[in-house]
Design an enzyme around this catalytic site. Sequence first.
Site, PDB file in Angstrom:
ATOM      1  N   GLU A 125       0.825  -1.208   0.000  1.00 58.91           N
ATOM      2  CA  GLU A 125       0.000   0.000   0.000  1.00 58.91           C
ATOM      3  C   GLU A 125       0.861   1.260   0.000  1.00 58.91           C
ATOM      4  O   GLU A 125       0.527   2.248  -0.663  1.00 58.91           O
ATOM      5  CB  GLU A 125      -0.934  -0.021   1.205  1.00 58.91           C
ATOM      6  CG  GLU A 125      -2.098  -0.988   1.082  1.00 58.91           C
ATOM      7  CD  GLU A 125      -1.697  -2.433   1.268  1.00 58.91           C
ATOM      8  OE1 GLU A 125      -2.448  -3.326   0.816  1.00 58.91           O
ATOM      9  OE2 GLU A 125      -0.623  -2.677   1.869  1.00 58.91           O
ATOM     10  N   HIS A 196     -11.903  -6.378   7.747  1.00 57.21           N
ATOM     11  CA  HIS A 196     -12.663  -6.052   6.539  1.00 57.21           C
ATOM     12  C   HIS A 196     -13.941  -5.295   6.897  1.00 57.21           C
ATOM     13  O   HIS A 196     -14.969  -5.444   6.236  1.00 57.21           O
ATOM     14  CB  HIS A 196     -13.003  -7.319   5.744  1.00 57.21           C
ATOM     15  CG  HIS A 196     -11.806  -8.048   5.228  1.00 57.21           C
ATOM     16  ND1 HIS A 196     -11.102  -8.940   5.999  1.00 57.21           N
ATOM     17  CD2 HIS A 196     -11.160  -7.991   4.032  1.00 57.21           C
ATOM     18  CE1 HIS A 196     -10.081  -9.422   5.304  1.00 57.21           C
ATOM     19  NE2 HIS A 196     -10.103  -8.860   4.096  1.00 57.21           N
TER      20      HIS A 196
END
Length: 427
Positions: A125, A196
């Site tokens: 990321e 998540h």
Amino acid sequence: MRAATRYSLLRTKKFLGCFQAPRRPSSTHPANARLNVPIDYSSTPLLHHSPSSLSTTIPNLPSNATYTRQNLYQSINAALAHSLRVDDSVLLFGEDVAFGGVFRCSTGLATEFGGERVFNTPLSEQGIVGFAIGAAAQGMKPVAEIQFADYVYPAFDQFVNEAAKYRYREGGTGRNIGGLVVRMPCGGVGHGGLYHTQSPESLFTHIPGLITVLPRSPSQAKGLLTTAILHSRDPILFLEPKTLYRATVELVPDAPYTLPLCSAEILRPGSSITVISYGAPLYKCAAAIEAIEKDMEGEVSCELVDLRTVYPWDRERVLGSVRRTGRAVVVHESMVNAGVGAEVAAGIQEGCFLSLEAPVRRVAGWSTHTGLGFEGVNLPDVTRELFSFSFGLGAFSAQLLRAYVVFMQCCGPHSLIRLHVASIIVS
């Protein structure tokens, strides 16, 4: 134990026993639930089910405009395709993006525009966002995807110390990295667990130089994303509620269009209280508003405001609404501590103090992590919102109190809160 204390506890126990709800092993709604039931997206007024309603939210649509029923990921795909088609400097990349992405938002784009413009990246990321900043500094318009918002934290330094400061640091040169958009799915989906489910938008609203956008629907996402990629002079975080990717289906104009950033929208006018939210919780807010207006038999009307951009948020429109109604509740999924609601509530307190008839309330995720089996308990639901709206209005009824007590009964970890609320009611 003093007799009076024992008597008080017995009264409390007896009162709660009247509303005892059977324990369930998960956070799903009970079979006979009246409020916390799944949202019916096929009938919600927040989605456009006929072309006539689109003209009120999307300006300058031609009279001969055509429409297609699309869900959220399809409208995002359409905005990405249009941007790639009209501007050769637009790039699209991220983990598995060339394959269509986890949620299929980039399906078919690598085939149409080639691997030099739509491509996969390593699982880094920090590298994805750092590369995007460098590309934008060289005049490109990179659209980077973080596969889940829960994994954006390694890139936080790139956002704060590079992307956000770039335009300020360049001073009078006029250079900027507008066109840099970082997309990421966020929020609860029912079974996301620790990694998540997160909604990290408030972490980025503390950083000047970043714009943070969170759309509620397919038509909104298409217009806002097109503006972000092609017309913004500032880097943008574009958070997409993943629970809405397939659930929300509405009419979306086939032709490209834009919607303004940093502009809130009044979805439902009212005069008794202002409910402020964004993204997925708006649908639960609408359900709670419908329930309370029905329960109060038309004595109250609630105004619903969608922030759309959570930073910089539209102070003028929000404060104008609260000055009219005199009451406000802010709703969001992310944790209540230091969340978007805290900033909006502070702004309302500063700008509307003499107009307020009641304290500003917040309904948000609890200040804890979201366990796999407790997502529905942790995040705001219709019952919590209904009670908070009622508290702000000072409008209670037996049905509202019963709904709230039953809700608290279902929250096993919060026994102290149940006892406190019940003690207040019976005292």
